[in-house]
Design a protein around this motif. Structure first.
Motif, short mmCIF file in Angstrom:
data_model
loop_
_atom_site.label_atom_id
_atom_site.label_comp_id
_atom_site.label_asym_id
_atom_site.label_seq_id
_atom_site.Cartn_x
_atom_site.Cartn_y
_atom_site.Cartn_z
N TYR A 58 0.82 -1.21 0.00
CA TYR A 58 0.00 0.00 0.00
C TYR A 58 0.86 1.26 0.00
N SER A 64 -6.94 2.82 0.29
CA SER A 64 -7.41 2.41 1.62
C SER A 64 -7.97 1.00 1.61
N GLN A 65 -8.58 0.61 0.50
CA GLN A 65 -9.19 -0.72 0.46
C GLN A 65 -8.12 -1.82 0.48
N ASP A 68 -7.16 -2.35 4.06
CA ASP A 68 -8.19 -3.17 4.72
C ASP A 68 -8.08 -4.64 4.33
N ALA A 69 -7.83 -4.87 3.02
CA ALA A 69 -7.75 -6.26 2.53
C ALA A 69 -6.58 -7.00 3.15
N ILE A 76 -9.93 -8.49 -3.38
CA ILE A 76 -10.52 -7.29 -3.99
C ILE A 76 -10.78 -7.60 -5.45
N ARG A 79 -10.80 -3.37 -9.85
CA ARG A 79 -11.37 -2.04 -9.72
C ARG A 79 -10.42 -1.01 -10.30
N TYR A 81 -8.46 2.47 -10.27
CA TYR A 81 -7.92 3.41 -9.30
C TYR A 81 -7.20 4.55 -10.02
N GLU A 214 -16.15 5.87 -8.73
CA GLU A 214 -16.75 5.13 -7.62
C GLU A 214 -17.36 6.09 -6.61
N LYS A 222 -18.72 -0.37 -8.03
CA LYS A 222 -17.41 -0.26 -7.38
C LYS A 222 -16.33 -0.12 -8.44
#
Length: 456
Positions: A58, A64-65, A68-69, A76, A79, A81, A214, A222
């Protein structure tokens, strides 16, 4: 032993060579998100020069996701970015994160797959291009002076990348002309993307055209979504039924035409697009602009109407009907595996007398219907009657409506049959059998046309 070590090293080198020669970026981490491997394309896509092994994922992809993952140990889905790299440049890419599970079922690491957003767009564009039929100039059928003029205008349009405005009634073939322009324009190898401005609710049209980020609105996908303009980059976007576009969307479209940039709904960054616009409408845009009701922006009208093409209704070029019928017979003979050679005399007369309010599209529908039900080698008048019963909704009061024309020929046939066989009950049974009608239906038709004033 030494042999196994050499074999393992050889396999590892092979795998590294394979991973470094794919277009995606690959990052592998341990269970805490520490990078253990990153292929060459990762550095290329994310514009990173230094070694990334040992860093946190990261820190390389600060989303941020992903944090979290890594902490909560979940995948995930792919997606999009948009982030700034160490040089301060914005990078757009797709990232997918999957857990690596050991044979014992424990999560021992993660693998991230990174794709260039432009490569994804190119893939989608190629799929769009492959799913569409390439259109040639000779696909614009007809021998009338009008069609020759349209072909000349199409040829002129293929020598330019200026906007084109095609006007004509519903069913005249505006989409066909648009495709012919795109597929015959030199240097336009990109996709041909179609959007019907009247078929999409006004509140959704902006996101369809320009895409969205998003969280742009409730229910937004998403990772956001690519819009039609981005998909059409280096190609053509066909804005069908543009006369139905709302005023506020017209101003946004005008801004794209002037700046050659789009901004996604909910986004802050503008993206350059190289797109040719072909617009079409069944409205008279000139009247909409100058009627005083402000239904269409004057400045947008002038921007679109650089190369104007008008397609007249089929009723104004009836000399094209025989050629269109011949072309459609060939097409549907191939589709239905039939050998229908033409139309009977009465059907030909009806086709040339009818006004065809639905234009070429209606002619095609009638031919397709008749070929579905025809068992012989010639499309017969009787199949047109069946089509009328099922589908025709024309104005009965018009002297050239399909219904009035069919009534005329139906009456002539009944008079001819009665003259030949007579008016007896026995004669009427013969007539009913020849016309494939029940006896009560025959009596009803005779009364309707006032042919038989008595019953035997």
């Amino acid at each position: 032993d030494v042999y196994k070590t050499k074999e393992i090293n050889f396999v590892a080198q092979q795998l590294e060579h394979i991973v470094n020669n794919v277009s995606e970026g690959f990052i592998m981490t341990d269970e805490n998100g520490n990078i253990t491997y990153g292929n060459d394309n990762t550095k290329k896509l994310l514009k990173i020069d230094n070694n990334i092994v040992g860093k946190k994922i990261y820190d390389i992809a600060p989303f941020s996701q992903i944090v979290d993952a890594i902490e909560k140990k979940f995948n995930i889905e792919e997606r999009e970015y948009n982030f700034a790299n160490t040089e301060g440049k914005f990078i757009r890419c797709y990232i997918k994160l999957n857990t690596i599970i050991s044979n014992e079922g424990n999560i021992i690491g993660f693998i991230a797959i990174i794709k260039d957003v432009n490569d994804v767009k190119k893939t989608l564009s190629n799929l769009l291009r492959e799913s569409q039929r390439e259109t040639k100039l000779q696909d614009i059928k007809g021998k009338s002076k009008v069609v020759f003029k349209i072909r000349e205008q199409v040829i002129m349009a293929t020598k330019s990348t200026s906007t084109v405005l095609i006007q004509g009634a519903t069913g005249t073939g505006k989409g066909l002309v648009a495709r012919a322009i795109h597929y015959n324009t030199m240097g336009r190898d990109g996709p041909f993307v179609v959007i019907n401005c009247s078929a999409i609710p006004a509140e959704l049209l902006e996101s369809e055209l320009f895409g969205y980020e998003e969280g742009a609105f409730t229910g937004a996908k998403k990772g956001g979504k690519i819009g039609k303009f981005e998909l059409a980059n280096k190609g053509t976007i066909f804005l069908d039924e543009i006369g139905d576009m709302q005023i506020y969307m017209q101003s946004k479209l005008l801004r794209v035409l002037e700046s050659k940039k789009i901004q996604r709904v909910g986004g802050l960054k503008e993206t350059d697009v190289d797109v040719r616009i072909i617009a079409a409408t069944n409205h008279n845009l000139h009247n909409l602009v100058f009627s005083g009701h402000g239904q269409f922006r004057k400045d947008l009208y002038y921007r679109l109407n650089v190369i104007p093409i008008f397609i007249p209704p089929l009723s104004e070029r009836k000399e094209d009907i025989p050629g269109l019928v011949e072309f459609l017979l060939v097409r549907y003979n191939h589709i239905f595996k039939k050998n229908i050679k033409g139309l009977d005399t009465q059907t030909k007369d009806i086709f040339m007398s009818y006004l065809w309010p639905g234009n070429v599209r209606e002619l095609e529908n009638v031919i397709e219907y008749c070929m579905n039900v025809e068992n012989g080698t010639i499309i017969s008048y009787h199949n047109l009657i069946q089509y009328l019963k099922t589908y025709a909704t024309n104005n009965n009061n018009h002297k050239n409506s399909l219904k009035s024309i069919l009534h005329k020929y139906e009456k002539e046939i009944l008079i001819e049959k009665m003259s030949k066989h007579g008016h007896t009950l026995y004669s009427k049974k013969i007539i009913a059998k020849e016309l494939n009608l029940s006896l009560p239906t025959l009596y009803r038709k005779l009364r309707f046309y006032n042919i038989d004033s008595y019953h035997k």
